[in-house]
Write an enzyme that holds these catalytic residues in place. Structure first.
Site, PDB file in Angstrom:
ATOM      1  N   LYS A  28      13.818 -14.636 -10.014  1.00 31.56           N
ATOM      2  CA  LYS A  28      13.563 -13.229 -11.039  1.00 31.56           C
ATOM      3  C   LYS A  28      12.404 -13.960 -12.033  1.00 31.56           C
ATOM      4  CE  LYS A  28      14.499 -10.800  -9.293  1.00 31.56           C
ATOM      5  NZ  LYS A  28      15.300 -10.451  -8.056  1.00 31.56           N
ATOM      6  N   CYS A  76       0.806  -1.213   0.086  1.00 32.29           N
ATOM      7  CA  CYS A  76      -0.004  -0.007   0.048  1.00 32.29           C
ATOM      8  C   CYS A  76       0.729   1.250  -0.173  1.00 32.29           C
ATOM      9  CB  CYS A  76      -0.874  -0.149   1.249  1.00 32.29           C
ATOM     10  SG  CYS A  76      -1.686  -1.381   1.498  1.00 32.29           S
ATOM     11  N   GLU A  93      18.726 -17.128  -7.242  1.00 31.54           N
ATOM     12  CA  GLU A  93      18.234 -15.785  -7.499  1.00 31.54           C
ATOM     13  C   GLU A  93      17.617 -15.651  -9.090  1.00 31.54           C
ATOM     14  OE1 GLU A  93      17.532 -13.201  -5.975  1.00 31.54           O
ATOM     15  OE2 GLU A  93      17.616 -11.672  -7.388  1.00 31.54           O
ATOM     16  N   LYS A 108       6.618  -4.176  -3.646  1.00 29.14           N
ATOM     17  CA  LYS A 108       7.973  -3.713  -3.506  1.00 29.14           C
ATOM     18  C   LYS A 108       8.486  -3.826  -2.173  1.00 29.14           C
ATOM     19  CE  LYS A 108      12.178  -2.490  -5.032  1.00 29.14           C
ATOM     20  NZ  LYS A 108      12.762  -3.651  -5.652  1.00 29.14           N
ATOM     21  N   ARG A 165       5.023   0.065  -6.184  1.00 30.91           N
ATOM     22  CA  ARG A 165       5.035  -0.787  -5.060  1.00 30.91           C
ATOM     23  C   ARG A 165       4.139  -2.010  -5.111  1.00 30.91           C
ATOM     24  NH1 ARG A 165       7.247   1.907  -0.705  1.00 30.91           N
ATOM     25  NH2 ARG A 165       5.859   0.998   0.623  1.00 30.91           N
ATOM     26  N   ASN A 196      -1.615   2.008   5.885  1.00 31.72           N
ATOM     27  CA  ASN A 196      -0.784   0.763   5.641  1.00 31.72           C
ATOM     28  C   ASN A 196      -0.382  -0.244   6.649  1.00 31.72           C
ATOM     29  OD1 ASN A 196      -0.519   2.326   3.116  1.00 31.72           O
ATOM     30  ND2 ASN A 196       1.804   2.529   3.156  1.00 31.72           N
ATOM     31  N   GLY A 197      -0.365  -1.307   6.510  1.00 30.66           N
ATOM     32  CA  GLY A 197      -0.146  -2.221   7.658  1.00 30.66           C
ATOM     33  C   GLY A 197      -1.329  -3.230   7.954  1.00 30.66           C
ATOM     34  N   GLU A 200       8.832 -14.680 -10.577  1.00 29.15           N
ATOM     35  CA  GLU A 200       8.075 -13.342 -10.039  1.00 29.15           C
ATOM     36  C   GLU A 200       7.766 -12.454 -11.027  1.00 29.15           C
ATOM     37  OE1 GLU A 200      10.185 -10.978  -6.966  1.00 29.15           O
ATOM     38  OE2 GLU A 200      12.191 -11.046  -7.937  1.00 29.15           O
ATOM     39  N   TRP A 219      -3.073  -2.536  -1.519  1.00 32.07           N
ATOM     40  CA  TRP A 219      -2.672  -4.098  -1.949  1.00 32.07           C
ATOM     41  C   TRP A 219      -3.215  -4.925  -0.766  1.00 32.07           C
ATOM     42  CZ3 TRP A 219       0.586  -7.945   0.451  1.00 32.07           C
ATOM     43  CH2 TRP A 219       1.026  -8.854  -0.174  1.00 32.07           C
ATOM     44  N   HIS A 239      19.761 -36.139  -7.461  1.00 33.88           N
ATOM     45  CA  HIS A 239      18.978 -36.557  -6.282  1.00 33.88           C
ATOM     46  C   HIS A 239      17.585 -36.455  -6.232  1.00 33.88           C
ATOM     47  CE1 HIS A 239      22.925 -37.890  -4.469  1.00 33.88           C
ATOM     48  NE2 HIS A 239      23.370 -36.534  -4.703  1.00 33.88           N
TER      49      HIS A 239
END
Ligand code: F6R
Length: 608
Positions: A485, A2, A481, A603, A27, A100-101, A488, A74, A504
């Site tokens: 990438k 948010c 990584e 973000k 974000r 926000n939160g 996402e 969000w 394995h």
């Protein structure tokens, strides 16, 4: 996550807030809204979808006010919908709240309020705040906010307006970021400096439970004990261009291509090539404590956690200092063996990640020394840690972290070099490492020149459903990584594995539909990796290999080869990750994905 923007001043705050909301789009969000005071009361507009849609909706109304608050949401409590979007209005229509939160005890509070006859019009936790403030209000908004928050458990960044106090925004925070900023006869509140940077670079950071009262006469701040306090104004050093695309199609591409500069910035003034050493002003005084600590931990999330894995390997290999890496979200709950003789490094781009902040609190409660490796200056993690190093990557806007990762690893290399020298590494070896670090920006430029070739490869693989990334040693976190990438931003399932682990289990997945990215530089495990590639080829898997410049042998077995210049293990992960960033970028573009704002992602993750 948010976003909050608020304006009080001599001008019309509506375009300022709308522009601020657009700057916070990176974000991640799913709905947005604006509320303003128009003399007669509160005017409100909200939409599901983009800020541009909100702009179209409000355009015919020609909304105008010197006091306005806006929000990008969000979803956490309740689906993305107009009703659940912020601002939330109190039942009497006089209070508008953006938040926000997460309010953890909202259900109990909501039930209690409903028992008193309060009628809610959304499913959100935030509306509980509007209700509590409404009940507590008796002519002074900041007092009502303080009282309302005394019933609340959770995290918040808040901006609130009241129709009866038409020239005022009250704001406060706990565990979620919020800044205020001072312009010329105008004042701002925002969850992120990027939102208001065009108008002011003079920023005030609010601490937990401090309250800011913004009016046309200025900003007043109050401590958690309600004492009026004066706060320092900090000057923001980055420029507006840094939060703009500057001709690139996406922020992510701009950020990938900025890495020669950002890596240089991470080292600037810190490398001592003549001495074969490094100097890190923020933590030089802590090196004794780091060396003599009983336990050393790195804690972080996501991409920063991958940087931490590389840090661990470098610390152990070169400085011979044992350390452990913990997901911040796990650290807090697993009774870590941390005490006054422990050092905990918290690594974070945003400096606002709730899990990492919680891990820091846990470590501090156990009396450990906590150091930060952060990008955002003045962020909560930077302020909560005892000392630290900034990575100086500049604002990272693309949701997928790229330049912050390479700058984090650069700083970890410098730190390792410093500690390794103290632990007995020779000056000659130190100088060789310095040289390799100095050459990094140039070598990164070299790797970036393969962007067109990578874009062509991306076209061939953009319809894949799964990818496997293989690497060994410091390149195992690089494989993780690369896979992160890809998933996402392109929504392709991808996994990173230490190459030898393939046999394995994951080898069972390999057939002609499974592309494998093999990170195979000419280091001590090169031959082993070549064998892994052979095993993949024997099962008809398609291989994109990352190899050392000049390696001709690998061309005979891999389907495609991307080259990186020869590198020490200090700099190899930084060079090797760059083709992987580009590969995921171009695959996501091919698939028509929203690269800078991938679905469901934010973000900075300011909720646990
Ligand atoms: C991945 C990504 C996330 C972040 C993670 C931690 O591209 O961006 O995995 O790395 O949310 O964020 P920071 O570093 O801000 O603590």
């Amino acid at each position: 996550m948010c976003g909050i923007v608020g304006y009080v001043g001599k001008n019309n705050g509506v375009p300022v807030v709308m522009e601020g909301l657009q700057r916070l789009e990176y974000r991640g969000y799913d709905s947005c809204g604006i509320a303003l005071l128009n003399g007669g009361g509160i005017e409100l507009e909200k939409v599901t979808g983009k800020v541009s849609e909100l702009m179209q909706t409000i355009a015919p109304r020609q909304m105008k006010s010197g006091v306005a608050i806006g929000h990008t949401r969000w979803a956490t409590h309740g689906m993305p919908s107009r009703a659940n979007a912020h601002p939330h209005i109190s039942q009497d229509g006089k209070i508008a709240v953006v938040h926000n939160g997460i309010i953890e005890n909202y259900k109990v509070l909501r039930d209690e309020l409903e028992n008193t006859g309060y009628i809610f019009s959304s499913e959100t936790d935030t509306e509980v705040l509007a209700a509590l403030i409404c009940q507590a209000y008796s002519g002074n908004l900041e007092h009502a906010v303080r009282e309302a928050l005394s019933y609340v458990v959770g995290a918040y960044g808040l901006a609130i307006i009241h129709a009866d106090e038409p020239e005022k925004i009250v704001c406060t925070r706990k565990g979620a970021p919020l800044i205020m900023a001072v312009g010329e006869d105008e004042y701002f509140v925002a969850s992120d400096v990027a939102a208001i940077l065009k108008y002011s670079k003079n920023v005030i950071y609010l601490e937990n439970d401090e309250i800011g009262v913004i009016t046309r006469d200025g900003i007043k701040t109050y401590s958690s004990d309600d004492e009026q306090i004066s706060k320092k104004i900090h000057k923001i050093t980055f420029k507006l261009e840094e939060v703009e695309k500057s001709g690139y199609e996406h922020f992510m591409l701009k950020e990938i291509f900025s890495q020669p500069q950002t890596i240089y910035d991470a080292m600037r003034g810190r490398l001592l090539p003549e001495e074969g050493n490094a100097h890190l002003g923020g933590i030089d005084h802590m090196t004794g404590a780091i060396l003599h600590a009983d336990q050393r931990y790195f804690t972080a999330c996501g991409t920063s956690w991958h940087a931490a894995l590389i840090g661990e390997m470098m610390f152990e290999q070169f400085a011979r200092l044992p350390c452990e890496v913990e997901y911040a979200s796990e650290f807090r709950y697993r009774e870590p063996l941390v005490d006054a003789k422990s050092i905990v490094f918290a690594i974070s781009q945003s400096g606002e990640t709730a899990d990492t902040l919680a891990a820091i609190q846990e470590a501090k409660q156990r009396d450990a020394k906590v150091l930060g490796i952060c990008n955002v200056v003045g962020s909560s993690i930077a302020r909560e840690t005892e000392a630290g190093v900034y990575i100086h990557a500049g604002p990272e806007i693309g949701v997928a972290s790229t330049k912050a990762f390479t700058s984090q690893v650069t700083v970890l290399s410098l730190l390792t070099l410093k500690l390794a020298r103290l632990m007995g590494m020779s000056q000659e070896n130190g100088k060789a490492i310095c040289q390799s670090l100095q050459k990094l920006p140039e070598n990164v430029e070299w790797v970036l020149k393969q962007a067109d070739q990578i874009a062509e490869i991306a076209k061939l693989y953009s319809d894949a459903s799964n990818f496997l990334y293989l690497g060994r040693g410091v390149n195992f976190p690089v494989a993780l990584e690369g896979a992160l990438k890809l998933k996402e931003i392109s929504y392709i399932h991808a996994e990173g594995y230490p190459a030898a682990e393939m046999k394995h289990g994951p080898i069972a997945l390999i057939d002609e539909s499974m592309p494998i990215v093999a990170i195979a530089p000419q280091d001590k495990t090169y031959d082993k990796l070549i064998s892994n590639i052979e095993e993949v080829k024997a099962r008809k898997g398609r291989v994109i290999a990352l190899a050392t410049q000049g390696d001709e042998r690998i061309k005979d077995i891999a389907d495609h080869v991307l080259y990186v210049p020869p590198a020490l293990s200090f700099t190899a992960p930084i060079l090797n990750v760059i083709p992987l960033q580009l590969l995921s970028y171009y695959i996501a573009v091919e698939r028509g994905c929203n690269v800078d704002q991938p679905r469901n992602l934010a973000k900075s993750v300011t909720v646990e």
